[in-house]
Design a protein around this motif. Structure first.
Motif, PDB file in Angstrom:
ATOM      1  N   MET A  63       0.832  -1.195   0.038  1.00 24.24           N
ATOM      2  CA  MET A  63       0.048  -0.025   0.015  1.00 24.24           C
ATOM      3  C   MET A  63       0.844   1.300  -0.055  1.00 24.24           C
ATOM      4  O   MET A  63       2.017   1.268   0.689  1.00 24.24           O
ATOM      5  CB  MET A  63      -0.795   0.070   1.383  1.00 24.24           C
ATOM      6  N   PRO A  64       0.467   2.264  -0.834  1.00 22.18           N
ATOM      7  CA  PRO A  64       1.355   3.667  -0.699  1.00 22.18           C
ATOM      8  C   PRO A  64       1.552   4.152   0.711  1.00 22.18           C
ATOM      9  O   PRO A  64       0.449   3.965   1.669  1.00 22.18           O
ATOM     10  CB  PRO A  64       0.520   4.458  -1.781  1.00 22.18           C
ATOM     11  N   PRO A  65       2.392   4.957   1.029  1.00 24.77           N
ATOM     12  CA  PRO A  65       2.662   5.448   2.379  1.00 24.77           C
ATOM     13  C   PRO A  65       1.345   6.423   2.648  1.00 24.77           C
ATOM     14  O   PRO A  65       0.861   6.294   3.748  1.00 24.77           O
ATOM     15  CB  PRO A  65       3.728   6.516   2.094  1.00 24.77           C
ATOM     16  N   LEU A  66       0.681   7.257   1.738  1.00 22.58           N
ATOM     17  CA  LEU A  66      -0.385   7.932   2.127  1.00 22.58           C
ATOM     18  C   LEU A  66      -1.381   7.210   3.012  1.00 22.58           C
ATOM     19  O   LEU A  66      -1.729   7.664   4.162  1.00 22.58           O
ATOM     20  CB  LEU A  66      -0.918   8.698   1.081  1.00 22.58           C
ATOM     21  N   PRO A  67      -2.052   6.177   2.313  1.00 23.12           N
ATOM     22  CA  PRO A  67      -3.085   5.325   3.194  1.00 23.12           C
ATOM     23  C   PRO A  67      -2.563   4.943   4.392  1.00 23.12           C
ATOM     24  O   PRO A  67      -3.294   4.843   5.530  1.00 23.12           O
ATOM     25  CB  PRO A  67      -3.535   4.374   2.206  1.00 23.12           C
ATOM     26  N   ARG A  68      -1.268   4.458   4.334  1.00 20.55           N
ATOM     27  CA  ARG A  68      -0.710   3.916   5.897  1.00 20.55           C
ATOM     28  C   ARG A  68      -0.575   4.974   6.856  1.00 20.55           C
ATOM     29  O   ARG A  68      -0.804   4.886   7.992  1.00 20.55           O
ATOM     30  CB  ARG A  68       0.888   3.241   5.475  1.00 20.55           C
ATOM     31  N   ASP A  69      -0.210   6.189   6.323  1.00 19.62           N
ATOM     32  CA  ASP A  69      -0.090   7.400   6.964  1.00 19.62           C
ATOM     33  C   ASP A  69      -1.493   7.839   7.667  1.00 19.62           C
ATOM     34  O   ASP A  69      -1.619   8.159   8.905  1.00 19.62           O
ATOM     35  CB  ASP A  69       0.407   8.628   6.544  1.00 19.62           C
ATOM     36  N   LEU A  70      -2.427   7.661   6.869  1.00 23.36           N
ATOM     37  CA  LEU A  70      -3.868   7.874   7.179  1.00 23.36           C
ATOM     38  C   LEU A  70      -4.326   6.997   8.386  1.00 23.36           C
ATOM     39  O   LEU A  70      -5.046   7.332   9.334  1.00 23.36           O
ATOM     40  CB  LEU A  70      -4.759   8.046   6.026  1.00 23.36           C
ATOM     41  N   LEU A  71      -4.004   5.850   8.335  1.00 28.31           N
ATOM     42  CA  LEU A  71      -4.429   4.662   9.184  1.00 28.31           C
ATOM     43  C   LEU A  71      -3.820   5.064  10.555  1.00 28.31           C
ATOM     44  O   LEU A  71      -4.452   5.024  11.691  1.00 28.31           O
ATOM     45  CB  LEU A  71      -3.925   3.368   8.675  1.00 28.31           C
ATOM     46  N   ASP A  72      -2.443   5.445  10.479  1.00 30.87           N
ATOM     47  CA  ASP A  72      -1.628   5.898  11.862  1.00 30.87           C
ATOM     48  C   ASP A  72      -2.461   6.971  12.526  1.00 30.87           C
ATOM     49  O   ASP A  72      -2.397   7.050  13.432  1.00 30.87           O
ATOM     50  CB  ASP A  72      -0.196   5.929  11.585  1.00 30.87           C
ATOM     51  N   ARG A  73      -2.586   8.061  11.690  1.00 29.67           N
ATOM     52  CA  ARG A  73      -2.989   8.975  11.942  1.00 29.67           C
ATOM     53  C   ARG A  73      -4.534   9.077  12.470  1.00 29.67           C
ATOM     54  O   ARG A  73      -4.837   9.542  13.824  1.00 29.67           O
ATOM     55  CB  ARG A  73      -3.459  10.348  10.863  1.00 29.67           C
ATOM     56  N   ILE A  74      -5.265   8.049  12.171  1.00 29.23           N
ATOM     57  CA  ILE A  74      -6.660   7.851  12.771  1.00 29.23           C
ATOM     58  C   ILE A  74      -6.303   6.959  14.225  1.00 29.23           C
ATOM     59  O   ILE A  74      -7.306   7.336  14.935  1.00 29.23           O
ATOM     60  CB  ILE A  74      -7.535   7.066  11.598  1.00 29.23           C
ATOM     61  N   GLY A  75      -5.527   6.277  13.836  1.00 31.89           N
ATOM     62  CA  GLY A  75      -5.304   5.165  15.339  1.00 31.89           C
ATOM     63  C   GLY A  75      -4.789   6.328  16.203  1.00 31.89           C
ATOM     64  O   GLY A  75      -5.066   6.084  17.528  1.00 31.89           O
ATOM     65  N   THR A  76      -3.878   7.159  16.091  1.00 24.99           N
ATOM     66  CA  THR A  76      -3.265   7.996  17.027  1.00 24.99           C
ATOM     67  C   THR A  76      -4.378   8.858  17.532  1.00 24.99           C
ATOM     68  O   THR A  76      -4.656   9.009  18.661  1.00 24.99           O
ATOM     69  CB  THR A  76      -2.454   8.886  16.479  1.00 24.99           C
ATOM     70  N   ALA A  77      -5.084   9.491  16.852  1.00 26.10           N
ATOM     71  CA  ALA A  77      -6.265  10.428  17.141  1.00 26.10           C
ATOM     72  C   ALA A  77      -7.321   9.618  17.834  1.00 26.10           C
ATOM     73  O   ALA A  77      -7.785  10.061  18.930  1.00 26.10           O
ATOM     74  CB  ALA A  77      -6.914  11.018  16.045  1.00 26.10           C
ATOM     75  N   GLY A  78      -7.545   8.446  17.488  1.00 30.24           N
ATOM     76  CA  GLY A  78      -8.767   7.688  18.171  1.00 30.24           C
ATOM     77  C   GLY A  78      -8.326   7.271  19.449  1.00 30.24           C
ATOM     78  O   GLY A  78      -9.036   7.422  20.417  1.00 30.24           O
TER      79      GLY A  78
END
Length: 138
Positions: free
Chosen positions: A1-16
């Protein structure tokens, strides 16, 4: 998977996870107010267990998948004790029914889970930077 979606998943995980930690820290104060507002349902054991289950599945999936790319254990080293704290707070009756210990345990667990996603995000950025400077000593 490209870095952008992986970054988004981690950002969602961090915020949540950090929102969960804030929720757990403020919950003792809210216990007196929420029943008068008719929101006691959100304090139920099932809701809390559901959140912990979701955080466990989401965190383990995202960080395990990411580990295959960056091969660093730092993020998982924060995730595992964080999830352990959350599950202890939910499953151990002595901790679950003691207001202050439960709040401290759940806040600590949520914070560790959030930090694990943040560390994972940093690992992705470091890996991407290393690819950019391919010939240099990264």
């Amino acid at each position: 998977m490209p870095p952008l979606p992986r970054d988004l998943l981690d950002r969602i995980g961090t915020a949540g996870s950090l929102l969960c930690a804030i929720h757990c820290a403020l919950l003792p104060l809210a216990i007196a107010v929420l029943p008068s507002l008719g929101l006691a349902l959100w304090l139920g054991d099932g809701v809390e267990t559901g959140f912990v289950l979701f955080a466990s599945v989401y965190g383990l999936a995202v960080l395990s998948w990411s580990y295959r790319h960056h091969r660093a254990l730092r993020a998982l080293a924060l995730l595992v004790p964080g999830l352990a704290a959350l599950w202890l707070g939910v499953l151990v009756p002595a901790l679950h029914h003691a207001l202050l210990p439960h709040a401290v345990l759940m806040t600590t667990g949520g914070t560790l889970v959030g930090l694990s996603h943040w560390v994972n995000l940093r690992l992705h950025h470091d890996q991407a930077a290393c690819r950019t400077c391919a010939g240099d000593a990264c």
